[in-house]
Design a protein around this motif. Sequence first.
Motif, PDB file in Angstrom:
ATOM      1  N   ILE A 116      19.153  46.177  97.235  1.00 48.57           N
ATOM      2  CA  ILE A 116      19.601  47.485  97.705  1.00 48.57           C
ATOM      3  C   ILE A 116      18.542  48.453  97.203  1.00 48.57           C
ATOM      4  CG2 ILE A 116      21.495  49.141  97.759  1.00 48.57           C
ATOM      5  CD1 ILE A 116      23.187  46.852  96.384  1.00 48.57           C
ATOM      6  N   GLU A 117      17.987  49.259  98.090  1.00 48.28           N
ATOM      7  CA  GLU A 117      16.895  50.141  97.717  1.00 48.28           C
ATOM      8  C   GLU A 117      17.316  51.602  97.835  1.00 48.28           C
ATOM      9  OE1 GLU A 117      13.646  48.845 100.177  1.00 48.28           O
ATOM     10  OE2 GLU A 117      13.695  46.841  99.296  1.00 48.28           O
ATOM     11  N   PHE A 118      16.945  52.362  96.804  1.00 50.24           N
ATOM     12  CA  PHE A 118      17.284  53.782  96.717  1.00 50.24           C
ATOM     13  C   PHE A 118      16.038  54.605  96.440  1.00 50.24           C
ATOM     14  CE2 PHE A 118      20.978  51.420  95.263  1.00 50.24           C
ATOM     15  CZ  PHE A 118      22.023  52.038  95.929  1.00 50.24           C
ATOM     16  N   ASP A 119      16.094  55.869  96.827  1.00 47.31           N
ATOM     17  CA  ASP A 119      15.113  56.847  96.380  1.00 47.31           C
ATOM     18  C   ASP A 119      15.708  57.480  95.131  1.00 47.31           C
ATOM     19  OD1 ASP A 119      13.585  59.089  95.809  1.00 47.31           O
ATOM     20  OD2 ASP A 119      13.459  59.752  97.888  1.00 47.31           O
ATOM     21  N   ALA A 120      15.121  57.169  93.984  1.00 43.70           N
ATOM     22  CA  ALA A 120      15.614  57.651  92.691  1.00 43.70           C
ATOM     23  C   ALA A 120      14.701  58.763  92.196  1.00 43.70           C
ATOM     24  CB  ALA A 120      15.678  56.503  91.681  1.00 43.70           C
ATOM     25  N   GLY A 121      14.810  59.924  92.815  1.00 45.91           N
ATOM     26  CA  GLY A 121      13.986  61.052  92.403  1.00 45.91           C
ATOM     27  C   GLY A 121      12.527  60.899  92.767  1.00 45.91           C
ATOM     28  N   GLY A 122      12.249  60.302  93.917  1.00 43.72           N
ATOM     29  CA  GLY A 122      10.870  60.124  94.353  1.00 43.72           C
ATOM     30  C   GLY A 122      10.281  58.776  93.980  1.00 43.72           C
ATOM     31  N   THR A 123      11.024  57.970  93.251  1.00 41.50           N
ATOM     32  CA  THR A 123      10.599  56.620  92.879  1.00 41.50           C
ATOM     33  C   THR A 123      11.576  55.625  93.476  1.00 41.50           C
ATOM     34  OG1 THR A 123       9.646  57.403  90.799  1.00 41.50           O
ATOM     35  CG2 THR A 123      10.153  55.063  90.928  1.00 41.50           C
ATOM     36  N   MET A 124      11.063  54.521  94.015  1.00 45.41           N
ATOM     37  CA  MET A 124      11.948  53.508  94.572  1.00 45.41           C
ATOM     38  C   MET A 124      12.664  52.772  93.445  1.00 45.41           C
ATOM     39  SD  MET A 124      11.273  50.001  96.740  1.00 45.41           S
ATOM     40  CE  MET A 124      10.629  50.793  98.205  1.00 45.41           C
ATOM     41  N   LEU A 125      13.974  52.653  93.596  1.00 45.27           N
ATOM     42  CA  LEU A 125      14.796  51.813  92.725  1.00 45.27           C
ATOM     43  C   LEU A 125      15.256  50.646  93.568  1.00 45.27           C
ATOM     44  CD1 LEU A 125      16.479  51.025  90.251  1.00 45.27           C
ATOM     45  CD2 LEU A 125      18.244  52.614  91.073  1.00 45.27           C
ATOM     46  N   ARG A 126      14.837  49.446  93.190  1.00 38.56           N
ATOM     47  CA  ARG A 126      15.236  48.235  93.913  1.00 38.56           C
ATOM     48  C   ARG A 126      16.236  47.473  93.053  1.00 38.56           C
ATOM     49  NH1 ARG A 126      10.449  45.314  96.280  1.00 38.56           N
ATOM     50  NH2 ARG A 126      10.820  46.791  97.959  1.00 38.56           N
ATOM     51  N   VAL A 127      17.486  47.435  93.508  1.00 43.82           N
ATOM     52  CA  VAL A 127      18.552  46.718  92.822  1.00 43.82           C
ATOM     53  C   VAL A 127      18.584  45.321  93.425  1.00 43.82           C
ATOM     54  CG1 VAL A 127      20.990  46.705  92.202  1.00 43.82           C
ATOM     55  CG2 VAL A 127      19.792  48.898  92.502  1.00 43.82           C
ATOM     56  N   ILE A 174       7.681  51.059  91.001  1.00 39.55           N
ATOM     57  CA  ILE A 174       8.972  50.717  91.583  1.00 39.55           C
ATOM     58  C   ILE A 174       9.844  50.272  90.423  1.00 39.55           C
ATOM     59  CG2 ILE A 174      10.253  49.168  93.115  1.00 39.55           C
ATOM     60  CD1 ILE A 174       7.695  48.813  94.744  1.00 39.55           C
ATOM     61  N   LEU A 175      11.053  50.804  90.336  1.00 38.67           N
ATOM     62  CA  LEU A 175      11.995  50.394  89.302  1.00 38.67           C
ATOM     63  C   LEU A 175      12.791  49.198  89.810  1.00 38.67           C
ATOM     64  CD1 LEU A 175      13.421  53.932  88.431  1.00 38.67           C
ATOM     65  CD2 LEU A 175      11.562  52.703  87.277  1.00 38.67           C
ATOM     66  N   HIS A 179      20.570  42.912  79.503  1.00 37.27           N
ATOM     67  CA  HIS A 179      19.833  42.983  78.242  1.00 37.27           C
ATOM     68  C   HIS A 179      20.554  43.939  77.296  1.00 37.27           C
ATOM     69  CE1 HIS A 179      16.493  40.777  79.921  1.00 37.27           C
ATOM     70  NE2 HIS A 179      16.467  41.598  80.940  1.00 37.27           N
ATOM     71  N   PRO A 180      20.393  43.765  75.989  1.00 37.78           N
ATOM     72  CA  PRO A 180      21.081  44.637  75.027  1.00 37.78           C
ATOM     73  C   PRO A 180      20.348  45.963  74.771  1.00 37.78           C
ATOM     74  CG  PRO A 180      19.904  42.932  73.866  1.00 37.78           C
ATOM     75  CD  PRO A 180      19.738  42.639  75.341  1.00 37.78           C
ATOM     76  N   PHE A 181      19.387  46.292  75.590  1.00 34.38           N
ATOM     77  CA  PHE A 181      18.610  47.516  75.401  1.00 34.38           C
ATOM     78  C   PHE A 181      18.519  48.264  76.730  1.00 34.38           C
ATOM     79  CE2 PHE A 181      15.954  43.716  75.694  1.00 34.38           C
ATOM     80  CZ  PHE A 181      15.325  43.932  76.907  1.00 34.38           C
ATOM     81  N   THR A 182      17.970  49.456  76.697  1.00 32.56           N
ATOM     82  CA  THR A 182      17.871  50.289  77.894  1.00 32.56           C
ATOM     83  C   THR A 182      16.991  49.626  78.949  1.00 32.56           C
ATOM     84  OG1 THR A 182      18.137  52.262  76.538  1.00 32.56           O
ATOM     85  CG2 THR A 182      17.247  52.584  78.749  1.00 32.56           C
ATOM     86  N   ALA A 183      17.515  49.547  80.163  1.00 29.94           N
ATOM     87  CA  ALA A 183      16.770  48.962  81.276  1.00 29.94           C
ATOM     88  C   ALA A 183      15.966  50.027  82.019  1.00 29.94           C
ATOM     89  CB  ALA A 183      17.722  48.256  82.229  1.00 29.94           C
ATOM     90  N   ILE A 184      16.594  51.180  82.273  1.00 30.20           N
ATOM     91  CA  ILE A 184      15.947  52.276  82.990  1.00 30.20           C
ATOM     92  C   ILE A 184      16.431  53.594  82.395  1.00 30.20           C
ATOM     93  CG2 ILE A 184      15.620  53.450  85.209  1.00 30.20           C
ATOM     94  CD1 ILE A 184      16.226  50.863  86.628  1.00 30.20           C
TER      95      ILE A 184
END
Length: 121
Positions: free
Chosen positions: A35-46, A4-5, A55-60
């Motif tokens: 807020i929950e999304f289907d992000a290409g078959g993986t759950m994205l939980r905002v 889960i992202l 953060h100053p770097f890539t999160a996803i």
Amino acid sequence: MAPILFIATARAEEARAFYADVMGFALKDDNPFSIEFDAGGTMLRVQKVETFEPHPFTAIGWLVEDIAAERDRLYDRGARFVRFDFLDQDERDVWTAPDGARVCWMKDPDGNTLSLTQLAA
């Protein structure tokens, strides 16, 4: 098990619109906590939070087959891509890594850094 992202937002309405309308993810739930999304078959939980400092770097990041086409599709939907002074990025803001992978970055409404990567052939 499946991953889960997780990412955070202090701007829930803007984040919901960004991930649904710009990124094109299917909305699954919007509740007081996330807020929950289907992000290409993986759950994205905002996750909804009161305050947030990105953060100053890539999160996803997401793997894509054609970075130019995917970048242009997202740009046309409102995504704005980031340029870094220390990288040699092309006219589409894409950087080619030493191994040949191609990467570009964008920000969500909270300033989270998101990336697209096309692996080297």
